[in-house]
Design a protein around this motif. Structure first.
Motif, PDB file in Angstrom:
ATOM      1  N   SER A 104     -58.735  30.364  35.676  1.00  0.00           N
ATOM      2  CA  SER A 104     -58.303  31.761  35.669  1.00  0.00           C
ATOM      3  C   SER A 104     -57.200  32.018  34.648  1.00  0.00           C
ATOM      4  N   GLY A 105     -56.949  31.036  33.765  1.00  0.00           N
ATOM      5  CA  GLY A 105     -55.887  31.175  32.779  1.00  0.00           C
ATOM      6  C   GLY A 105     -56.136  32.339  31.834  1.00  0.00           C
ATOM      7  N   ASP A 106     -55.069  32.954  31.386  1.00  0.00           N
ATOM      8  CA  ASP A 106     -55.181  34.086  30.481  1.00  0.00           C
ATOM      9  C   ASP A 106     -55.591  33.606  29.082  1.00  0.00           C
ATOM     10  N   PRO A 107     -56.462  34.361  28.378  1.00  0.00           N
ATOM     11  CA  PRO A 107     -56.880  33.947  27.033  1.00  0.00           C
ATOM     12  C   PRO A 107     -55.754  33.926  26.014  1.00  0.00           C
ATOM     13  N   ASP A 108     -54.569  34.384  26.385  1.00  0.00           N
ATOM     14  CA  ASP A 108     -53.420  34.243  25.496  1.00  0.00           C
ATOM     15  C   ASP A 108     -53.169  32.771  25.180  1.00  0.00           C
ATOM     16  N   TYR A 109     -53.792  31.880  25.937  1.00  0.00           N
ATOM     17  CA  TYR A 109     -53.672  30.446  25.649  1.00  0.00           C
ATOM     18  C   TYR A 109     -54.096  30.141  24.222  1.00  0.00           C
ATOM     19  N   GLN A 140     -53.415  40.977  20.619  1.00  0.00           N
ATOM     20  CA  GLN A 140     -53.985  40.851  21.964  1.00  0.00           C
ATOM     21  C   GLN A 140     -52.903  40.745  23.030  1.00  0.00           C
ATOM     22  N   GLN A 144     -53.540  46.531  26.156  1.00  0.00           N
ATOM     23  CA  GLN A 144     -53.755  46.686  27.586  1.00  0.00           C
ATOM     24  C   GLN A 144     -55.189  47.083  27.930  1.00  0.00           C
ATOM     25  N   ILE A 146     -58.831  46.464  28.393  1.00  0.00           N
ATOM     26  CA  ILE A 146     -59.530  45.196  28.605  1.00  0.00           C
ATOM     27  C   ILE A 146     -60.632  44.978  27.573  1.00  0.00           C
ATOM     28  N   ARG A 149     -59.211  44.221  24.182  1.00  0.00           N
ATOM     29  CA  ARG A 149     -58.626  42.874  24.141  1.00  0.00           C
ATOM     30  C   ARG A 149     -59.720  41.813  24.085  1.00  0.00           C
ATOM     31  N   LYS A 150     -60.811  42.026  24.809  1.00  0.00           N
ATOM     32  CA  LYS A 150     -61.934  41.088  24.744  1.00  0.00           C
ATOM     33  C   LYS A 150     -62.479  40.974  23.320  1.00  0.00           C
TER      34      LYS A 150
END
Length: 217
Positions: A104-109, A140, A144, A146, A149-150
């Motif tokens: 469930s980690g945020d794609p900001d990774y 990104q 806000q 969605i 951002r995708k």
């Protein structure tokens, strides 16, 4: 997830690309050279418990005329210290480890790993810089909407797949053994670490939800 470029092992195609880049393999020679006669030679840093994997990498590169010297070190400061300091040509390391990121980690990774402005880390793409990706990574972070951002994240994935600052070589398998009369099944705690054997909810309560401890049988 987007449909990004995939790379199969193709020594002939790799040779063509190296030829086009000016790294030629002369008749009777085993190592490619550039126009100034400099050999295409690198050092491979790797954990000493990954020798078989290192040998596969060396064999693959040798097959296309790239000379590789190996530098085995212990997993720990010797590996990650060199990684953090940029003291390597090529490196086999845990990715995106050594910690990992939950499902469930945020794609900001992606920004934390691949942005050139990210602080040095054991998992960051040391030395990699792409201005377009850096711009998208910053955008990104403050987008806000969605869907918008995708789209940004998808383009970041495409750039990473094109540039290949990091190439995952394999995904390790994991086997877990348990007693079915005690445990119904392994499961992930939403938002938790992505290895069920580290699932604290599972071992404290035995149940997926709530705080009541399941009676032992």
């Amino acid at each position: 997830h987007v449909a990004v470029e995939q790379y199969d092992f193709d020594a002939d195609r790799a040779g063509q690309l190296l030829d086009e880049a000016g790294y030629m393999l002369s008749s009777g020679e085993e190592v490619r050279q550039d126009g100034d006669g400099n050999a295409l030679r690198f050092e491979l840093l790797f954990p000493n418990d990954q020798t078989p994997l290192a040998e596969l990498v060396v064999n693959g590169l040798t097959a296309v005329g790239i000379d590789v010297a190996t530098r085995p070190v212990e997993l720990g400061p010797a590996l990650f210290g060199a990684k953090l300091g940029g003291d390597f040509d090529l490196a086999l390391t845990l990715y995106p480890g050594p910690g990992g990121v939950p499902p469930s980690g945020d794609p900001d990774y992606l920004r934390q790993i691949f942005s050139s402005s990210a602080p040095p880390g054991t998992a960051t793409a040391t030395g990699y810089a792409n201005p377009e990706l850096d711009d998208l990574a910053d955008r990104q972070l403050v987008t806000q909407d969605i869907d918008a951002r995708k789209e940004i994240i998808g383009r970041m994935q495409e750039i990473i797949a094109e540039d290949i600052p990091v190439l995952p070589l394999y995904y390790a398998g994991l086997r877990q053994v348990y007693r079915r009369d005690i445990l119904d099944q392994w499961y992930f705690t939403p938002g938790g670490f992505p290895v069920s054997t580290y699932n604290k909810q599972l071992f404290v309560t035995g149940l997926k939800t709530g705080t009541e401890v399941r009676p032992t049988r």
